[in-house]
Motif scaffolding. Sequence first.
Motif, mmCIF file in Angstrom:
data_model
loop_
_atom_site.group_PDB
_atom_site.id
_atom_site.type_symbol
_atom_site.label_atom_id
_atom_site.label_comp_id
_atom_site.label_asym_id
_atom_site.label_seq_id
_atom_site.Cartn_x
_atom_site.Cartn_y
_atom_site.Cartn_z
ATOM 1 N N HIS A 107 -6.330 -4.628 3.762
ATOM 2 C CA HIS A 107 -6.879 -4.889 2.429
ATOM 3 C C HIS A 107 -7.515 -3.625 1.863
ATOM 4 O O HIS A 107 -7.329 -3.292 0.694
ATOM 5 C CB HIS A 107 -7.916 -6.017 2.473
ATOM 6 C CG HIS A 107 -7.317 -7.376 2.462
ATOM 7 N ND1 HIS A 107 -6.794 -7.958 1.333
ATOM 8 C CD2 HIS A 107 -7.143 -8.279 3.454
ATOM 9 C CE1 HIS A 107 -6.336 -9.157 1.620
ATOM 10 N NE2 HIS A 107 -6.532 -9.383 2.905
ATOM 11 N N CYS A 158 0.841 -1.197 0.000
ATOM 12 C CA CYS A 158 0.000 0.000 0.000
ATOM 13 C C CYS A 158 0.877 1.248 0.000
ATOM 14 O O CYS A 158 0.645 2.184 -0.767
ATOM 15 C CB CYS A 158 -0.897 -0.036 1.235
ATOM 16 S SG CYS A 158 -1.733 1.476 1.644
ATOM 17 N N CYS A 187 -6.875 -0.476 2.659
ATOM 18 C CA CYS A 187 -5.818 0.498 2.353
ATOM 19 C C CYS A 187 -5.107 0.133 1.053
ATOM 20 O O CYS A 187 -4.787 1.008 0.247
ATOM 21 C CB CYS A 187 -4.811 0.569 3.495
ATOM 22 S SG CYS A 187 -5.466 1.315 4.982
ATOM 23 N N GLY A 188 -4.873 -1.155 0.859
ATOM 24 C CA GLY A 188 -4.247 -1.597 -0.376
ATOM 25 C C GLY A 188 -5.104 -1.289 -1.591
ATOM 26 O O GLY A 188 -4.602 -0.853 -2.627
ATOM 27 N N GLU A 189 -6.405 -1.492 -1.459
ATOM 28 C CA GLU A 189 -7.316 -1.180 -2.559
ATOM 29 C C GLU A 189 -7.318 0.316 -2.858
ATOM 30 O O GLU A 189 -7.263 0.735 -4.020
ATOM 31 C CB GLU A 189 -8.732 -1.625 -2.195
ATOM 32 C CG GLU A 189 -9.762 -1.310 -3.249
ATOM 33 C CD GLU A 189 -11.174 -1.647 -2.782
ATOM 34 O OE1 GLU A 189 -12.102 -0.993 -3.286
ATOM 35 O OE2 GLU A 189 -11.332 -2.542 -1.943
ATOM 36 N N ASP A 238 2.577 1.656 -3.446
ATOM 37 C CA ASP A 238 1.631 2.148 -4.463
ATOM 38 C C ASP A 238 1.357 3.638 -4.270
ATOM 39 O O ASP A 238 1.353 4.410 -5.232
ATOM 40 C CB ASP A 238 0.317 1.375 -4.409
ATOM 41 C CG ASP A 238 0.430 -0.036 -4.965
ATOM 42 O OD1 ASP A 238 1.479 -0.354 -5.558
ATOM 43 O OD2 ASP A 238 -0.530 -0.803 -4.804
ATOM 44 N N ALA A 289 -4.921 2.509 -2.195
ATOM 45 C CA ALA A 289 -3.626 2.886 -2.754
ATOM 46 C C ALA A 289 -3.511 2.446 -4.209
ATOM 47 O O ALA A 289 -2.959 3.170 -5.038
ATOM 48 C CB ALA A 289 -2.493 2.282 -1.924
ATOM 49 N N TRP A 290 -4.058 1.261 -4.526
ATOM 50 C CA TRP A 290 -4.035 0.815 -5.920
ATOM 51 C C TRP A 290 -4.867 1.754 -6.786
ATOM 52 O O TRP A 290 -4.482 2.078 -7.912
ATOM 53 C CB TRP A 290 -4.558 -0.611 -6.026
ATOM 54 C CG TRP A 290 -4.476 -1.118 -7.432
ATOM 55 C CD1 TRP A 290 -3.404 -1.726 -8.018
ATOM 56 C CD2 TRP A 290 -5.494 -1.017 -8.432
ATOM 57 N NE1 TRP A 290 -3.703 -2.015 -9.338
ATOM 58 C CE2 TRP A 290 -4.974 -1.592 -9.611
ATOM 59 C CE3 TRP A 290 -6.777 -0.506 -8.448
ATOM 60 C CZ2 TRP A 290 -5.696 -1.665 -10.787
ATOM 61 C CZ3 TRP A 290 -7.505 -0.573 -9.628
ATOM 62 C CH2 TRP A 290 -6.967 -1.156 -10.780
ATOM 63 N N SER A 315 -6.285 6.320 1.892
ATOM 64 C CA SER A 315 -5.597 5.091 2.273
ATOM 65 C C SER A 315 -4.878 5.274 3.605
ATOM 66 O O SER A 315 -5.004 4.458 4.519
ATOM 67 C CB SER A 315 -4.614 4.689 1.181
ATOM 68 O OG SER A 315 -3.847 3.595 1.575
#
Length: 164
Positions: free
Chosen positions: A131, A28, A133-135, A31, A137-138, A80
């Motif tokens: 999860h 995250c 935060c990763g979404e 990204d 950041a993506w 994020s």
Amino acid sequence: MATAFRPGRSGETPEDILGHACALVRLCGQDAAIALVLLAVVAVGTVTRIAAGAPGAVALALLPVLAGACAVSAAFAVRSRLTLVSVLEEVRRRTSSPLDPGLPWAPHGATDVLDTRIRDTELRRLLSAAHRCGELAWQALAWAVATSVLFLFWTLAAAMTGGG
């Protein structure tokens, strides 16, 4: 990415769960950092192009689109980070555990104090937040790439319709 992950099942230890969350948070951060670098390059390029000469009407009409895409990407990157900080604050409040904000997934002494059911619940929340935060950041990265492509079109429009 394992979206149906549940702590305590499949023989995974709390350390495995924390390791998975840490890996997600690292990705995250990477990204979001790449997205912010792309946005900085676009911002510098835009200011430089405007300083070189007034762009034409077409380029000026495309400028709000470029700025909007840049703002969306930056908003996802900020969301994020805010999501991560918010979840860590809630974990501190619910568990009274001293979590180091510099090391977001390393609770100090939480395994000694917390009941395993509470620990698994909090780990599940932390992993879910990782999860999310990763979404976010993506999405920030995807919008930053789109902004970069828009910047190329804007630069072409500015060169074709504007001054030097």
